[in-house]
Design a protein around this motif. Structure first.
Motif, PDB file in Angstrom:
ATOM      1  N   PHE A 222       0.838  -1.201   0.000  1.00 26.33           N
ATOM      2  CA  PHE A 222       0.000   0.000   0.000  1.00 26.33           C
ATOM      3  C   PHE A 222       0.870   1.246   0.000  1.00 26.33           C
ATOM      4  N   TRP A 223       1.880   1.285   0.876  1.00 28.38           N
ATOM      5  CA  TRP A 223       2.744   2.458   0.976  1.00 28.38           C
ATOM      6  C   TRP A 223       3.511   2.679  -0.320  1.00 28.38           C
ATOM      7  N   ALA A 224       3.941   1.582  -0.942  1.00 28.45           N
ATOM      8  CA  ALA A 224       4.673   1.709  -2.200  1.00 28.45           C
ATOM      9  C   ALA A 224       3.793   2.330  -3.282  1.00 28.45           C
ATOM     10  N   ALA A 225       2.548   1.841  -3.401  1.00 25.72           N
ATOM     11  CA  ALA A 225       1.651   2.366  -4.416  1.00 25.72           C
ATOM     12  C   ALA A 225       1.235   3.802  -4.106  1.00 25.72           C
ATOM     13  N   SER A 226       0.992   4.090  -2.822  1.00 24.22           N
ATOM     14  CA  SER A 226       0.620   5.446  -2.439  1.00 24.22           C
ATOM     15  C   SER A 226       1.749   6.433  -2.725  1.00 24.22           C
ATOM     16  N   GLY A 227       2.973   6.045  -2.372  1.00 25.16           N
ATOM     17  CA  GLY A 227       4.120   6.906  -2.641  1.00 25.16           C
ATOM     18  C   GLY A 227       4.341   7.113  -4.129  1.00 25.16           C
ATOM     19  N   ALA A 228       4.152   6.030  -4.915  1.00 26.99           N
ATOM     20  CA  ALA A 228       4.315   6.156  -6.367  1.00 26.99           C
ATOM     21  C   ALA A 228       3.278   7.101  -6.954  1.00 26.99           C
ATOM     22  N   GLY A 229       2.038   7.001  -6.483  1.00 22.63           N
ATOM     23  CA  GLY A 229       1.001   7.899  -6.979  1.00 22.63           C
ATOM     24  C   GLY A 229       1.281   9.347  -6.647  1.00 22.63           C
ATOM     25  N   ALA A 230       1.727   9.598  -5.410  1.00 19.65           N
ATOM     26  CA  ALA A 230       2.062  10.967  -5.011  1.00 19.65           C
ATOM     27  C   ALA A 230       3.220  11.506  -5.848  1.00 19.65           C
ATOM     28  N   LEU A 231       4.202  10.652  -6.136  1.00 17.74           N
ATOM     29  CA  LEU A 231       5.346  11.072  -6.942  1.00 17.74           C
ATOM     30  C   LEU A 231       4.924  11.411  -8.364  1.00 17.74           C
ATOM     31  N   VAL A 232       4.060  10.562  -8.956  1.00 15.52           N
ATOM     32  CA  VAL A 232       3.583  10.828 -10.317  1.00 15.52           C
ATOM     33  C   VAL A 232       2.879  12.175 -10.391  1.00 15.52           C
ATOM     34  N   ILE A 233       1.962  12.419  -9.435  1.00  9.64           N
ATOM     35  CA  ILE A 233       1.213  13.672  -9.443  1.00  9.64           C
ATOM     36  C   ILE A 233       2.149  14.861  -9.242  1.00  9.64           C
ATOM     37  N   THR A 234       3.091  14.749  -8.315  1.00  3.73           N
ATOM     38  CA  THR A 234       3.983  15.865  -8.011  1.00  3.73           C
ATOM     39  C   THR A 234       4.863  16.205  -9.210  1.00  3.73           C
ATOM     40  N   VAL A 235       5.491  15.190  -9.796  1.00  5.77           N
ATOM     41  CA  VAL A 235       6.356  15.424 -10.947  1.00  5.77           C
ATOM     42  C   VAL A 235       5.551  15.986 -12.111  1.00  5.77           C
ATOM     43  N   PHE A 236       4.393  15.397 -12.369  1.00 10.58           N
ATOM     44  CA  PHE A 236       3.560  15.847 -13.478  1.00 10.58           C
ATOM     45  C   PHE A 236       3.161  17.309 -13.306  1.00 10.58           C
ATOM     46  N   THR A 237       2.720  17.666 -12.089  1.00  9.06           N
ATOM     47  CA  THR A 237       2.236  19.028 -11.875  1.00  9.06           C
ATOM     48  C   THR A 237       3.364  20.034 -11.939  1.00  9.06           C
ATOM     49  N   PHE A 238       4.507  19.712 -11.354  1.00 11.86           N
ATOM     50  CA  PHE A 238       5.625  20.652 -11.374  1.00 11.86           C
ATOM     51  C   PHE A 238       6.178  20.853 -12.782  1.00 11.86           C
ATOM     52  N   THR A 239       6.100  19.836 -13.634  1.00  7.63           N
ATOM     53  CA  THR A 239       6.589  19.994 -15.000  1.00  7.63           C
ATOM     54  C   THR A 239       5.611  20.798 -15.860  1.00  7.63           C
ATOM     55  N   ARG A 240       4.375  20.949 -15.364  1.00  5.42           N
ATOM     56  CA  ARG A 240       3.380  21.691 -16.134  1.00  5.42           C
ATOM     57  C   ARG A 240       3.245  23.130 -15.687  1.00  5.42           C
ATOM     58  N   THR A 241       3.821  23.492 -14.537  1.00  2.38           N
ATOM     59  CA  THR A 241       3.605  24.828 -14.003  1.00  2.38           C
ATOM     60  C   THR A 241       4.925  25.466 -13.624  1.00  2.38           C
ATOM     61  N   GLU A 242       4.901  26.777 -13.593  1.00  5.69           N
ATOM     62  CA  GLU A 242       6.074  27.503 -13.137  1.00  5.69           C
ATOM     63  C   GLU A 242       6.181  27.414 -11.619  1.00  5.69           C
ATOM     64  N   THR A 243       7.404  27.421 -11.120  1.00  5.16           N
ATOM     65  CA  THR A 243       7.613  27.384  -9.688  1.00  5.16           C
ATOM     66  C   THR A 243       7.169  28.709  -9.085  1.00  5.16           C
ATOM     67  N   THR A 244       6.364  28.642  -8.037  1.00  8.89           N
ATOM     68  CA  THR A 244       5.869  29.856  -7.401  1.00  8.89           C
ATOM     69  C   THR A 244       6.819  30.297  -6.305  1.00  8.89           C
ATOM     70  N   ALA A 245       6.525  31.456  -5.727  1.00  4.12           N
ATOM     71  CA  ALA A 245       7.343  31.967  -4.642  1.00  4.12           C
ATOM     72  C   ALA A 245       7.171  31.106  -3.406  1.00  4.12           C
ATOM     73  N   ALA A 246       8.010  31.387  -2.391  1.00  4.01           N
ATOM     74  CA  ALA A 246       8.042  30.549  -1.197  1.00  4.01           C
ATOM     75  C   ALA A 246       6.734  30.605  -0.423  1.00  4.01           C
ATOM     76  N   TRP A 247       6.145  31.788  -0.283  1.00  3.07           N
ATOM     77  CA  TRP A 247       4.956  31.915   0.545  1.00  3.07           C
ATOM     78  C   TRP A 247       3.787  31.073   0.049  1.00  3.07           C
ATOM     79  N   PRO A 248       3.429  31.111  -1.225  1.00  3.98           N
ATOM     80  CA  PRO A 248       2.348  30.240  -1.681  1.00  3.98           C
ATOM     81  C   PRO A 248       2.617  28.763  -1.420  1.00  3.98           C
ATOM     82  N   ASP A 249       3.869  28.337  -1.613  1.00  6.57           N
ATOM     83  CA  ASP A 249       4.181  26.930  -1.363  1.00  6.57           C
ATOM     84  C   ASP A 249       4.022  26.578   0.108  1.00  6.57           C
ATOM     85  N   LEU A 250       4.447  27.460   1.005  1.00  7.10           N
ATOM     86  CA  LEU A 250       4.286  27.202   2.438  1.00  7.10           C
ATOM     87  C   LEU A 250       2.806  27.157   2.814  1.00  7.10           C
TER      88      LEU A 250
END
Length: 294
Positions: A130-158
């Motif tokens: 379960f943890w392996a699949a959950s971590g893989a899903g989170a990684l896919v979403i994170t990588v996909f979203t960051f490659t599609r958007t510009e990096t924002t400033a620190a405050w919005p991320d926090l």
């Protein structure tokens, strides 16, 4: 007994997905609402409106307006997490420059955070697969979203991290209460307990901030108040209770992709093959987490 349990888990997964489908329009709805209302008014006012509706529902059902005093602490945590924390943090992040797609990073990491909270606060013990699949899903979403958007400033991320942690706690505590209290009552009591704060604060904000009630702004506000803040939590909490908080919560891995669909439909954003590949990868991860028994 095993068949009955699997049927309950499958039903819980379907209910949780209905909640995710409702939540998936939250970020676009917030963007539209902030075109006509102050970000603080959107964050707090939506809870005031939802709380008023919840109070009417409780009274119509012949139930007391307040939950048992023994559960006030739990409902207080839910209120801090999903009534105040997530709407305020995510709304301010969008106001300060985070795009709708970038905000979806929060949703991509939220199922993993909810699973951790389920272990720490609800006594669940998912298997390693379960943890392996959950971590893989989170990684896919994170990588996909960051490659599609510009990096924002620190405050919005926090602020987005604050929204993530707030929602994870609120989901876990609410899912635990929903094991013995219907999901609609759980969210209703959390909203009603918040009314002494949300109503006067909303009234002050409405009086001192500029308001431009255009149709898109009103529609966005209505969506986040009635669906994101109230109706979506009814199947969501019921699904977490029946399917397991950690397990059913993984359906939220699909929420960022659903949010992108809303952004395409409502805001004209366009996506290519990478979106389809990410969607398929996430669906595989969700399927694995659903087959992993607790």
């Amino acid at each position: 007994m095993g068949e009955r349990r699997r049927a309950a888990e499958s039903g819980g997964t379907m209910l949780a997905f209905l909640g995710v489908l409702a939540f998936s329009g939250s970020l676009p709805g917030t963007v539209y609402a902030m075109e006509g209302f102050d970000p603080w008014l959107v964050a707090i006012g939506r809870a005031a409106v939802a709380g008023a509706v919840a109070l009417v529902c409780l009274k119509a059902a012949g139930l007391p307006a307040l939950p048992p005093r023994a559960h006030w602490r739990a409902y207080g945590l839910i209120s801090l997490g999903v009534v105040f924390g997530f709407p305020v943090f995510s709304g301010l992040a969008l106001h300060l420059g985070a795009s709708t797609a970038h905000g979806a990073v929060v949703i991509g990491l939220l199922p993993a955070a909810t699973a951790v909270c389920a272990v720490l606060m609800a006594g669940e013990r998912p298997r390693p697969v379960f943890w392996a699949a959950s971590g893989a899903g989170a990684l896919v979403i994170t990588v996909f979203t960051f490659t599609r958007t510009e990096t924002t400033a620190a405050w919005p991320d926090l602020l987005l991290v604050g929204a993530l942690l707030s929602a994870a706690v609120g989901y876990t505590v609410g899912g635990r209460l929903a094991r013995h209290t219907p999901g609609w009552q759980v969210v209703s009591y959390a909203l009603v307990l918040s009314l002494p704060v949300t109503v006067p604060v909303s009234a002050v904000l409405a009086a001192v901030t500029p308001i431009t009630p255009t149709p898109p702004a009103l529609a966005g506000f209505a969506y986040v108040a009635l669906i994101s803040m109230f109706l979506g939590f009814i199947p969501w909490y019921a699904g977490l209770a029946r399917g397991g908080i950690a397990r059913a919560g993984q359906t939220q891995l699909t929420q960022p992709l659903l949010t992108l669909v809303w952004a395409w439909f409502l805001m004209g954003e366009r996506y290519g093959p990478a979106t389809v590949a990410a969607a398929l990868a996430v669906l595989v991860c969700v399927a694995v987490t659903q087959r992993a028994r607790t």
